[in-house]
Structures are given as structure tokens and as C-alpha cells.
Design a protein around this motif. Structure first.
Motif, short mmCIF file in Angstrom:
data_model
loop_
_atom_site.label_atom_id
_atom_site.label_comp_id
_atom_site.label_asym_id
_atom_site.label_seq_id
_atom_site.Cartn_x
_atom_site.Cartn_y
_atom_site.Cartn_z
N ASN A 13 28.93 47.18 16.48
CA ASN A 13 28.34 46.00 17.11
C ASN A 13 28.81 45.94 18.57
N PRO A 14 28.22 46.77 19.43
CA PRO A 14 28.70 46.83 20.82
C PRO A 14 28.61 45.49 21.55
N LYS A 15 27.63 44.67 21.20
CA LYS A 15 27.51 43.37 21.86
C LYS A 15 28.74 42.51 21.58
N LEU A 16 29.17 42.46 20.33
CA LEU A 16 30.36 41.69 19.96
C LEU A 16 31.61 42.29 20.58
N TRP A 17 31.76 43.60 20.49
CA TRP A 17 32.94 44.27 21.05
C TRP A 17 33.03 44.01 22.56
N ASN A 18 31.93 44.14 23.26
CA ASN A 18 31.95 43.91 24.71
C ASN A 18 32.30 42.46 25.04
N ASP A 23 36.39 39.01 27.76
CA ASP A 23 37.15 37.78 27.89
C ASP A 23 38.64 38.00 28.15
N LYS A 24 39.00 39.17 28.64
CA LYS A 24 40.40 39.46 28.97
C LYS A 24 41.31 39.27 27.76
N VAL A 25 40.99 39.97 26.71
CA VAL A 25 41.71 39.80 25.44
C VAL A 25 43.21 40.10 25.58
N VAL A 26 43.57 41.04 26.42
CA VAL A 26 45.00 41.38 26.58
C VAL A 26 45.76 40.17 27.11
N LYS A 27 45.22 39.49 28.12
CA LYS A 27 45.85 38.29 28.66
C LYS A 27 46.01 37.23 27.57
#
Length: 89
Positions: A13-18, A23-27
Motif C-alpha cells: 500500500n504505497p499510498k499509506l506507506w508514503n 509525516d516525519k515519523v522518526v521525529k
């Protein structure tokens, strides 16, 4: 390890992954690290399954991370609460 599992789970699901990565998941994960540690300690201290309530959950990164890291047999549910989410019932 959690992000690797998310990648495996959502690679179709590239749309969900992107959206997750945009959203800067690491931060977000760095910011919630102290809460994750406190939740682990709390869950470990209890013998019966607990309910985790994520107040002001926003996009739910903390809850997603906790669902990957906490022992499944010690958590009965994780509830997300945010004013932006519609009321359900």
C-alpha cells in the motif's frame, strides 16, 4: 524494529506507506520514546492485561508503536482519543 515491521506490512500500500513517512515519523518516534519507556515499565509491573489510552493521539504514532512493542498478552486494548477524531457512539 517496529518501522521495519510496518514496512513489511504496508509495502503493498504505497499510498499509506508514503503518508506514514511523509509525516516525519522518526521525529515522532523520538518524541514519544520516554512515554514508551514509562508504558513498558507500567505494563511490566502489572499481572493482568491493561488498557492504554493515548490522549491527544494525533495521527496515532504512539499507539502504533506501543502496539508493536508491548507484550500482546499484557495489553487488552489501546484506545486513541483526539478532538480531531469523530465520536463513535
Amino acid at each position: 524494529a517496529a518501522v521495519v515491521r510496518w514496512r513489511r506490512r504496508y509495502r503493498g500500500n504505497p499510498k499509506l506507506w508514503n503518508r506514514l513517512m511523509k509525516d516525519k515519523v522518526v521525529k515522532e518516534l523520538i518524541e514519544c520514546a520516554p512515554v514508551v519507556a514509562a508504558c513498558r515499565d507500567y505494563v511490566d509491573a502489572h499481572t493482568t492485561p491493561v488498557t492504554v489510552v493515548d490522549l491527544c493521539s494525533g495521527k496515532g504514532y504512539l499507539a502504533m508503536l506501543l502496539s508493536e512493542l508491548l507484550p500482546k498478552d499484557k495489553v487488552s486494548r489501546i484506545v486513541l482519543v483526539d478532538k480531531a477524531w469523530p465520536l463513535n457512539g
